[in-house]
Design a protein around this motif. Structure first.
Motif, PDB file in Angstrom:
ATOM      1  N   CYS A   7       0.863  -1.175   0.000  1.00  0.00           N
ATOM      2  CA  CYS A   7       0.000   0.000   0.000  1.00  0.00           C
ATOM      3  C   CYS A   7       0.909   1.237   0.000  1.00  0.00           C
ATOM      4  O   CYS A   7       2.134   1.118  -0.004  1.00  0.00           O
ATOM      5  CB  CYS A   7      -0.922  -0.023   1.223  1.00  0.00           C
ATOM      6  SG  CYS A   7      -0.049   0.018   2.809  1.00  0.00           S
ATOM      7  N   HIS A   8       0.339   2.409   0.080  1.00  0.00           N
ATOM      8  CA  HIS A   8       1.132   3.641   0.028  1.00  0.00           C
ATOM      9  C   HIS A   8       2.066   3.799   1.223  1.00  0.00           C
ATOM     10  O   HIS A   8       3.237   4.139   1.080  1.00  0.00           O
ATOM     11  CB  HIS A   8       0.197   4.852  -0.070  1.00  0.00           C
ATOM     12  CG  HIS A   8       0.913   6.139  -0.290  1.00  0.00           C
ATOM     13  ND1 HIS A   8       1.138   7.033   0.718  1.00  0.00           N
ATOM     14  CD2 HIS A   8       1.470   6.651  -1.402  1.00  0.00           C
ATOM     15  CE1 HIS A   8       1.792   8.064   0.232  1.00  0.00           C
ATOM     16  NE2 HIS A   8       2.015   7.862  -1.060  1.00  0.00           N
ATOM     17  N   PHE A  69      -7.822  -3.614   2.002  1.00  0.00           N
ATOM     18  CA  PHE A  69      -7.227  -2.280   1.993  1.00  0.00           C
ATOM     19  C   PHE A  69      -6.510  -1.992   3.298  1.00  0.00           C
ATOM     20  O   PHE A  69      -6.702  -2.666   4.310  1.00  0.00           O
ATOM     21  CB  PHE A  69      -8.286  -1.216   1.693  1.00  0.00           C
ATOM     22  CG  PHE A  69      -9.310  -1.040   2.783  1.00  0.00           C
ATOM     23  CD1 PHE A  69      -9.174  -0.044   3.735  1.00  0.00           C
ATOM     24  CD2 PHE A  69     -10.424  -1.869   2.856  1.00  0.00           C
ATOM     25  CE1 PHE A  69     -10.111   0.129   4.741  1.00  0.00           C
ATOM     26  CE2 PHE A  69     -11.371  -1.715   3.853  1.00  0.00           C
ATOM     27  CZ  PHE A  69     -11.219  -0.709   4.795  1.00  0.00           C
ATOM     28  N   CYS A  70      -5.688  -0.973   3.256  1.00  0.00           N
ATOM     29  CA  CYS A  70      -4.908  -0.563   4.421  1.00  0.00           C
ATOM     30  C   CYS A  70      -5.745   0.357   5.311  1.00  0.00           C
ATOM     31  O   CYS A  70      -6.264   1.364   4.825  1.00  0.00           O
ATOM     32  CB  CYS A  70      -3.642   0.150   3.968  1.00  0.00           C
ATOM     33  SG  CYS A  70      -2.661   0.797   5.343  1.00  0.00           S
ATOM     34  N   ILE A  75      -5.243   2.574   0.810  1.00  0.00           N
ATOM     35  CA  ILE A  75      -4.979   1.996  -0.506  1.00  0.00           C
ATOM     36  C   ILE A  75      -5.429   0.547  -0.562  1.00  0.00           C
ATOM     37  O   ILE A  75      -5.260  -0.209   0.396  1.00  0.00           O
ATOM     38  CB  ILE A  75      -3.475   2.129  -0.858  1.00  0.00           C
ATOM     39  CG1 ILE A  75      -3.083   3.599  -0.943  1.00  0.00           C
ATOM     40  CG2 ILE A  75      -3.139   1.394  -2.151  1.00  0.00           C
ATOM     41  CD1 ILE A  75      -3.816   4.401  -2.006  1.00  0.00           C
ATOM     42  N   HIS A  76      -5.989   0.151  -1.708  1.00  0.00           N
ATOM     43  CA  HIS A  76      -6.494  -1.201  -1.953  1.00  0.00           C
ATOM     44  C   HIS A  76      -5.500  -1.962  -2.817  1.00  0.00           C
ATOM     45  O   HIS A  76      -5.580  -1.898  -4.042  1.00  0.00           O
ATOM     46  CB  HIS A  76      -7.840  -1.142  -2.683  1.00  0.00           C
ATOM     47  CG  HIS A  76      -8.947  -0.572  -1.887  1.00  0.00           C
ATOM     48  ND1 HIS A  76     -10.058  -1.301  -1.548  1.00  0.00           N
ATOM     49  CD2 HIS A  76      -9.135   0.654  -1.348  1.00  0.00           C
ATOM     50  CE1 HIS A  76     -10.883  -0.552  -0.847  1.00  0.00           C
ATOM     51  NE2 HIS A  76     -10.346   0.641  -0.711  1.00  0.00           N
ATOM     52  N   PRO A  77      -4.563  -2.722  -2.236  1.00  0.00           N
ATOM     53  CA  PRO A  77      -3.563  -3.405  -3.050  1.00  0.00           C
ATOM     54  C   PRO A  77      -4.033  -4.703  -3.705  1.00  0.00           C
ATOM     55  O   PRO A  77      -3.451  -5.134  -4.689  1.00  0.00           O
ATOM     56  CB  PRO A  77      -2.418  -3.686  -2.084  1.00  0.00           C
ATOM     57  CG  PRO A  77      -3.026  -3.647  -0.733  1.00  0.00           C
ATOM     58  CD  PRO A  77      -4.235  -2.769  -0.815  1.00  0.00           C
ATOM     59  N   PHE A  78      -5.105  -5.317  -3.192  1.00  0.00           N
ATOM     60  CA  PHE A  78      -5.590  -6.559  -3.794  1.00  0.00           C
ATOM     61  C   PHE A  78      -6.997  -6.875  -3.300  1.00  0.00           C
ATOM     62  O   PHE A  78      -7.491  -6.277  -2.346  1.00  0.00           O
ATOM     63  CB  PHE A  78      -4.646  -7.736  -3.507  1.00  0.00           C
ATOM     64  CG  PHE A  78      -4.527  -8.114  -2.058  1.00  0.00           C
ATOM     65  CD1 PHE A  78      -5.327  -9.097  -1.522  1.00  0.00           C
ATOM     66  CD2 PHE A  78      -3.600  -7.496  -1.235  1.00  0.00           C
ATOM     67  CE1 PHE A  78      -5.231  -9.447  -0.184  1.00  0.00           C
ATOM     68  CE2 PHE A  78      -3.483  -7.836   0.106  1.00  0.00           C
ATOM     69  CZ  PHE A  78      -4.306  -8.814   0.632  1.00  0.00           C
ATOM     70  N   LEU A  97       2.404  -2.523  -7.349  1.00  0.00           N
ATOM     71  CA  LEU A  97       3.622  -3.316  -7.501  1.00  0.00           C
ATOM     72  C   LEU A  97       4.830  -2.401  -7.670  1.00  0.00           C
ATOM     73  O   LEU A  97       4.754  -1.367  -8.343  1.00  0.00           O
ATOM     74  CB  LEU A  97       3.506  -4.243  -8.719  1.00  0.00           C
ATOM     75  CG  LEU A  97       2.411  -5.300  -8.635  1.00  0.00           C
ATOM     76  CD1 LEU A  97       2.370  -6.107  -9.929  1.00  0.00           C
ATOM     77  CD2 LEU A  97       2.617  -6.215  -7.433  1.00  0.00           C
ATOM     78  N   GLU A  98       5.932  -2.798  -7.050  1.00  0.00           N
ATOM     79  CA  GLU A  98       7.172  -2.020  -7.121  1.00  0.00           C
ATOM     80  C   GLU A  98       7.859  -2.213  -8.466  1.00  0.00           C
ATOM     81  O   GLU A  98       7.830  -3.303  -9.049  1.00  0.00           O
ATOM     82  CB  GLU A  98       8.133  -2.459  -6.005  1.00  0.00           C
ATOM     83  CG  GLU A  98       7.584  -2.233  -4.622  1.00  0.00           C
ATOM     84  CD  GLU A  98       8.460  -2.827  -3.534  1.00  0.00           C
ATOM     85  OE1 GLU A  98       9.532  -3.382  -3.837  1.00  0.00           O
ATOM     86  OE2 GLU A  98       8.038  -2.748  -2.372  1.00  0.00           O
TER      87      GLU A  98
END
Length: 115
Positions: A7-8, A69-70, A75-78, A97-98
């Motif tokens: 997440c961020h 989400f965090c 942020i919603h990463p998945f 993704l980085e």
């Protein structure tokens, strides 16, 4: 290939293994607002580096997809759900993704009528 994502704020971290050949831009009421670009992988290819208890979940409509989400940065990463055959799947937001060149990923725009 192995990808790292977060997440961020970094509170949620994960790794995902697979071949990223494309992503889906869904136009449902939540995905369009979040701006997610989704890469669907079998759930076992996702490895959380953050304890699951530290990740928040949002469900709506038929409650079949867990939008993860965090709780700190939002942020919603998945997301998590099952495919039409009943297999557990993860929908990775490739924007989280980085070191990924987003311009190199083909994006399909989904209109919500059929998957």
């Amino acid at each position: 290939m192995n990808y790292r994502g977060s997440c961020h704020c970094g509170h949620i971290a994960f790794e995902v293994e697979g071949e990223l050949t494309g992503a889906l831009a869904c136009n449902c009421s939540i995905c369009s607002r979040k701006g997610s670009l989704l890469w669907f992988v079998p759930h076992h290819m996702l490895r959380l580096l953050t304890p699951e208890k530290d990740i928040s979940t949002y469900v709506f409509n038929k409650h079949v997809i867990q939008h993860r989400f965090c709780p700190t940065c939002g942020i919603h990463p998945f997301g998590e759900g099952v495919d039409p055959q009943g297999n557990k799947m993860a929908a990775i937001n490739i924007r989280c993704l980085e070191d990924l060149d987003l311009a190199s990923v083909a994006v399909t725009h989904f209109d919500g009528r059929a998957l």
